[in-house]
Every structure is written in structure tokens, then in C-alpha cells.
Design an enzyme around this catalytic site. Sequence first.
Site, PDB file in Angstrom:
ATOM      1  N   HIS A  88     -17.009  33.750  -5.271  1.00 39.89           N
ATOM      2  CA  HIS A  88     -18.425  33.374  -5.210  1.00 39.89           C
ATOM      3  C   HIS A  88     -18.915  33.284  -3.767  1.00 39.89           C
ATOM      4  O   HIS A  88     -19.942  33.853  -3.401  1.00 39.89           O
ATOM      5  CB  HIS A  88     -18.624  32.039  -5.938  1.00 39.89           C
ATOM      6  CG  HIS A  88     -20.028  31.565  -5.934  1.00 39.89           C
ATOM      7  ND1 HIS A  88     -20.512  30.684  -4.986  1.00 39.89           N
ATOM      8  CD2 HIS A  88     -21.076  31.879  -6.725  1.00 39.89           C
ATOM      9  CE1 HIS A  88     -21.797  30.456  -5.221  1.00 39.89           C
ATOM     10  NE2 HIS A  88     -22.162  31.172  -6.280  1.00 39.89           N
ATOM     11  N   CYS A 463     -23.008  48.999  -9.511  1.00 39.87           N
ATOM     12  CA  CYS A 463     -23.581  47.813  -8.881  1.00 39.87           C
ATOM     13  C   CYS A 463     -22.529  46.767  -8.576  1.00 39.87           C
ATOM     14  O   CYS A 463     -22.844  45.653  -8.197  1.00 39.87           O
ATOM     15  CB  CYS A 463     -24.686  47.229  -9.752  1.00 39.87           C
ATOM     16  SG  CYS A 463     -24.099  46.614 -11.331  1.00 39.87           S
TER      17      CYS A 463
END
Lengths: 506, 506
Positions: A88, A463
Amino acid sequence: MRLPANQLDQIFHPMIDPKVKPKILGKGLGASPGAAAGKVVFTPEHAQSMADKKEKVILVRRETSPEDIHGMNVAQGILTAKGGMTSHAAVVARAMGKPCVAGCAGLDVDPRKKRCSLNGVVLKEYDPITLDGTTGQVIQDAVPLTRPKLTSHFTQIMKWANELRSLNVRANADTPHDAMVARDFGAQGIGLCRTEHMFFNEERILLVRKMILADNPKVREEALKKLLPIQRSDFTEIFKVMEGLPVTIRLLDPPLHEFLPTSLKEISLLAKEMKVSRSALTKKIESMKEVNPMLGHRGCRLGITFPEIYRMQTRAIVDAACKLVKKGMKILPEIMIPLVGHVNEFKAVRDWIVEVAEEGIQKAGVKLDYKIGTMIELPRAAVTADEIAAEADFFSFGTNDLTQTTFGLSRDDAGSFLPDYLERGIVTEDPFVSLDQSGVGRLVEVAVEKGKSVKDKLHLGICGEHGGDPPSIDFCHRVGLDYVSCSPFRVPAAILAAAQAAIRHL
Amino acid sequence: MRLPANQLDQIFHPMIDPKVKPKILGKGLGASPGAAAGKVVFTPEHAQSMADKKEKVILVRRETSPEDIHGMNVAQGILTAKGGMTSHAAVVARAMGKPCVAGCAGLDVDPRKKRCSLNGVVLKEYDPITLDGTTGQVIQDAVPLTRPKLTSHFTQIMKWANELRSLNVRANADTPHDAMVARDFGAQGIGLCRTEHMFFNEERILLVRKMILADNPKVREEALKKLLPIQRSDFTEIFKVMEGLPVTIRLLDPPLHEFLPTSLKEISLLAKEMKVSRSALTKKIESMKEVNPMLGHRGCRLGITFPEIYRMQTRAIVDAACKLVKKGMKILPEIMIPLVGHVNEFKAVRDWIVEVAEEGIQKAGVKLDYKIGTMIELPRAAVTADEIAAEADFFSFGTNDLTQTTFGLSRDDAGSFLPDYLERGIVTEDPFVSLDQSGVGRLVEVAVEKGKSVKDKLHLGICGEHGGDPPSIDFCHRVGLDYVSCSPFRVPAAILAAAQAAIRHL
């Protein structure tokens, strides 16, 4: 061809003054390039309050989670003890163009005692440090930084690259600011707009939590009704920035549990707000925990069990777009359904989207050109891509998740053994950094072949984080994708890499 | 052909007396066939103490974990609130041939208060209930059961089936008892012997925990040295039962965290034993937790970071086999490496196995015919099966895990939305029950083609739960596998299904 594309984004970021001899305290992964100096803080709230006083801070965390976003946003740089190149902290920092050192072994963070230790050196709150997000070094004291100057050479290189490349380059951007940065760098659209990041803002998260924990559809509908105008304005701003270019919006993807409060304080607050007992709420939150959330109730599975969420999001997208079209703007929304594994999932969700979209368009009385496609991020989607292509307008390869499922490897947990693998030469590259062409890549090829076999004009992009990695971009060029999408600050590097791929395979 | 193979194993289990009109309290998944009646207990310890007094009990749990095995072993049947057809409770119960109702919606278990409620009816400790593991019904009171008689018709059907089928049928068995049951039912070998179940026995688990939590290799080696004779005797007993038939032993597979204590009491005990502080031990245990354990540090990844574990297991296998060979027995061990995703993983582990095995064989001075192969349970292994086949003696398709990764679907978490999927017709079958032929099956086909393309004689089997499901067995026949392996009590059904597949595709 002599320019190393993967080093290009260094020129947009500050670096440590070459005249300085820094005292290196430790080393982690260079997870997001550039250098940053500031005072150590251990919580996003503290980062925020320091930033309010115009203080420069480095946010030091064991690992970050979506709730930390506001703190990451105001910090100069981010340092984490755990996590790899697609953790993250790393992904968000790269998207923000902010230096980050992740997975710093030897770093022990104790936020309660407001201190950490790095290879024996204790750092307390407010102690100054410097991060080099390019090399992964953590440096004692705030050392002087220099900012490289962009020269006309850069513009010339980009001009040549744009003439030569056949791959389009888009950006992954979730905010109008990121979209603006991306467009300035030459992005030709947004390849991935993650709607969940929009949900973590302080005033919204309460609504989101109410929606998730609602015991009946009525309470959920009410929360969604309040979220609708907020989402609509999010999309309006992004569409404006990207006028004339496609914007791919991914419907809600993460496990709902990620949005729920974890601290006693927050749970109490929410219980009060929802007029239920704290113990009942805690029980409900507990019951939503999953053993393997990455393989759990997320992606389009949410859309299928809670159609009202995707309906709200579709309405927000279509209303925002129609309003701008009415003003004469050219808006090109692409609605993307995440985590499809079976064509029937796609069909069910697509039908709801079309229903809501057509209703909105008719009400607005305009003509809106929108597309509905899917992520290909599960092996099953790749091997049944022909069935899915028959129904979808586009595929976007979500190679982060596809790498996780193809390898059976959680990016959050790989840190405990992947270093061993690299050291022993079992793998030569972190597959989350550079696409594993013979395994994951093989599934991409299969999906491209199968997809094109039923729909020649199927629009194809990538992506995942690999969209900014030069060797992976070369692969995308070879298998015939239409575009790559990457973090805004990686766009110039991707443009250069796309041109180099075109030259290499003339 | 008119006999439904999937109902055949009913004839080995008790059923509810057809004359009884049972009062149905609720319904879950019929996870392991047959009926069982007994008094409700909520902990494996309590099940054990009741069984010691010759009391018949039904173990009721929210869900089961490996630590519950001893309680499951003595219970008449198992009832769980959570989990699907391949949850821990379901798989273990089927292996034990014991009735199980799993994922019983409406069941709320509160072990602390020693009570549960099922659709509003409260059941306390010692209340009598009956389970029908075939239909999934939970019934009030202990109703009378009858046991069907095996007639000569059964023997005749098995004889015909054995003449017709081309697929071999093996069993998944982890204990000498299960192996014996399997052999009696006609199994032609063991297709999967899970060594981890051997580790949960009370006296061993302490050694296993010490090995895992050891801070240095020396402490680990010491614990392993004590485990060696225990593992050796496990294998000796199984080899004896299966003399003359192949026994595939899978090296340690689950995430190590599964073996660690969770209760304060157990942690304190272990801390004392290891001479460390409880807080230090708790911290260490915490640090080993994973976000997605299914995609974490497990399978051959353990073998690569802790080679000494696989070395110990190999030595135990080879020593046990050699000792029996010396006595003139024919022993056919097949050593199976789990969770291989990359050929380099296989090569590294295989080289260590060969080294240890050759040393043991030389020392024993006998000739031992052993094989080294791998599970194919990751999409990456399937698409690179040609590379792996060049190094391996056999493939065994682990279709439980392959289903999880191909769909991106955790079997422990699917319960929250899979019922919705089935209801809406998005999938027509639970993919953990019947092999998803167009998705997961496609990857099996790819692996078979690629594997055979480099090694014509590559031995191919399946050891996932699908090995006992007739439509999946038909698929295995069609793609040209050599054998299926299933729970011992499913062996006759698998034999019949294999024969029916052979007739169907003559």
C-alpha cells in the site's frame, strides 16, 4: 535507446545534494523515487497537525493502510518496516510522486511509545531524518536536497518518443490533482480511477461504514443516497480535467472490511451514530473478517450481492458526465467491472449498469458515449477471455492481482520469503515489479488471443503497477495491447519505454 | 450406468430410520454423508472426555481447525456454522467417513456460554440432536438410525467396474487406519498423505512449535531431531499397510502459523518450555500472522526457507522405506513437493531430497525405488508445466488450491457470497465440489498437454476433493490422467464413476 527509461522519473524529484556525505542508518526498498527530509512522526493524525504548522515530516509506520492516506498526503516522505514494491505505502507514494522507503528490515516501529529503532539506533518523535526513495537509504538528520532542472532536452526526447511509439500511455489517477499531473506529463487518458480511495475522506467514511454495516436495504439505500452527490462531484472534477480523453473508472473493489473501524474509539463513535450497542457492532465487524481477504468477498462479488452500491456509482458517473456533455464538453467514461472470473458475473453487472446508465442519459436528454469493460486479473478470466470478450467493450489487465493469483502469492506476505528467492536465484526479479512474462505474461497472451478471436476491435490495456516498468511495457507492445496505464509521475518514463519498444521491434 | 455413483457411499453409512418423522431444526450443507445422533458438545476437549465415558456426542463448532482433530475423531458427527464443502470440517469428516453438516446458516454458536441457537431454538450442552450429513438436515433429539447392509450385489458391481475402468483409484489417507480402510475398499495406492496432520498430536505439537519458533538453526535442528523418529514410525506404519502399492507423501504444506498456539494458556505453557517471556513469544507469534495465508509462506516456500524441515521429512520417509525393504517388503514411496509455481523451486527442493535420500539408501545398503514429483495447484505451474515436467517424475493436480487461485476464491470465505451466486445461476455448481471444467479444467488440460509434450511417460493424477466427484472423474478420464485420489469412503464411488466414464467414452 541509450536512455534508461526506468531512471527517467528521477529528474522530477529532489535528490540528496551530491556534496553531502550522509550517515546511513539502514536500507529498505527504494519504493518511490526522490529524496525527502523531515521530522519523524508515527501517526497520520500527527503528520496532519504538524503539516498544519508548516512543519516537514516523515511518516514512519510498520505498514500503511487506506486510513493513513491523509497523513501520507501531507508528509514529505514515507518509511515502512513491512511491505514490498506493491505494498500500500509503495503504490500510494508512487501515485503521489512522493519518496518512499518500504520494507525496511531492521526497523522496529512502536507508535505507542512514539519511537522506533533502526539497526539499533533509536529515533524518537521529531528526530530529523532523510529518505532516499531511489536507493532505499534511510539517513540520519535532515540533509540538504537539490532539485534537478528540466531542460529542453527532456521536451525534445518526449517529442521523439511520441512520434515513434505505437502504445498509448494513460495514468492511474484517483483525484483531480493526480489527473492534472498526469495530463501535464502527457497521459492520454486515465486507465484506472480507483473509486475506493474517494471513500476514505473523514466526512465520507462514516457514510460508507453505515452503508456497509446496514442491517437492512433501507438503511443502506439512505447512506448511498447521501454518498451519491459526493461521488458525482468527484467524477465531475476528474472528467473536467480529462476533457476529450477517456477515463476508466473501476467500480468498488476492495473487501468491505477494509473500510471498517478498528480502534475502540472509532467503533464507539460509529455505534452511537448508528444507534446500536458497541458489542453488537463489534460482533458484526468481527463477522465480516475474512481468512484470505484477497480471495474473498470483493470486486464484482460485492456488486452482485449489493447491486445498490454499483448502481449508485454508475448513476454518479453518468450524471456527472451528462451534465458536462450538456455544457458542450467531450466526456468519455469507461466503466470497469473488477475481479470478473466468469462471464455470467460480467453479464449480470453489465445489465444493471446499462439499465441505470440509459435511464440517466434519457433523463439528461443528451448523447453520451460510454463503454463497459472489465479487469482481467484472475487466471479464470484469462482462460475464458473469449466468452467475456463477446460481452465486453474493453479488457484492462490488472497484473498486480493476476500476479498474486497466478503465483498464489500475496503481495502483503511475500516479504517473508521473496528476498530469499531473489538471493538464491529462484526468481530473478520481483514479479510485482517486473511482469513475469513466462507465467503471468503467458496468461495475458492467452487472453489477448482469445479476446481478439471473437472481437477484433476489443480495446486492450494494462493498469497494474507493471504499466510503468520498461521491460513490462516492451512485453505489452509485443503482445499488441493498445495502452499501458501507470502512476502519473511514471508517464514520461512509460512514453520513452513505449518508443524504445517500438524501435526494438520495428 | 443407471447407478448414481455419487450416491454410492450412502450404503456405508448409517441413515435415519425411514419410519421416523424427524423434527427439522435447520439445514446446512450435506458435507459428509450418513446420519449421526448424540449429545451436543462445544469443544474438542469436552468431546474427548465424554467419549472416554462412552457417551455419543455431536461436536458443534463455529468452524473447525486442525487443533480440533482429536475431538472430531471421537465425535459421532460434526456440525459447523461456517464453511463450505471443502472447509476443514467437511474435508476431515469425509476422510474420517463421519457425518458432517457444515455452513449451517442460522446457527449461532457461543462456546463460552456452552450453548448455541439454531433458527431460534436454543441448544445447550448435552441436548440430544441428530445430523443427516447427506441432506444437511439438523434434527431435534437423538432419533433411531439404521445401518444399510452390504450385499453381494455391491461386490458384483465393483467387480464389473474394476474390469471396465482405465483410471486407477487411489485414496487420500494420512493415518494407517485410513490407509487400511482405503485398501479394503479397493484403493490402488495413496495419492495424498498429508504429513501436517501428523503434527497435531498433543505430544508432538510442542516439538513442532519449538521448531517453528526457534530463533536459531540449532534449536530448530534439535526439535527436528526429536521429530524424526516420530515421523519415521508414522511412515513405517502406512508403508506396511500399503505394501506393494505406491504411497504419495506430500511434504509439509500449510502456513506455519497454523501450528502455533492461540490461547493465553497454551502460549504461557510454550513460553515456559522455551524459556522465553510470554510477551516476547506473543510478539513472535503475531509477527508470523499473514494477511492472506493461503497465498503466503507455505508449501515449498517453507522448504526453501527452512530446508532442514524437508530434509528431516525425506530422511524419515527413506529410512522407514529402507527398513521395510530390508525385511523383503515392496515399498513404493513417492515424494511430493507442494505449491510449486516455478521450475526453479522444484529443482532446488528436488536436489536436497535426492541428496538426503541417496545418503539414506546407501547407508541402508538396499535398493529403493522412489519418485519425486509435484502438485500442480497454481496457475503458473499449469502454464509452465513443460518446464516442470522436464524435472519431475509425476504431477498430482491439487484442484482444491487450483480452484482457489484460478477463481481468486478462498474456500474459507466463499460462504458469504457463493450461495448468492448459485441462486442467481451465475455458477451452476460449487466449484469446490465439482471441477469447473471450462476454467480450472482448462488449466489442467494445458498442464497435461505441456507435461506430456516433454515427457511421454509422465505419471498424472488428481488429489483434490474433486477426485471423488463423478463428473470430475469423467473429466479426468477424458484428459488422460492415470489416477484419481479421494477420501477412503469415496473409493467405491470413484471406482464406479471411473468405469462409467470408460463406458461413456468407449
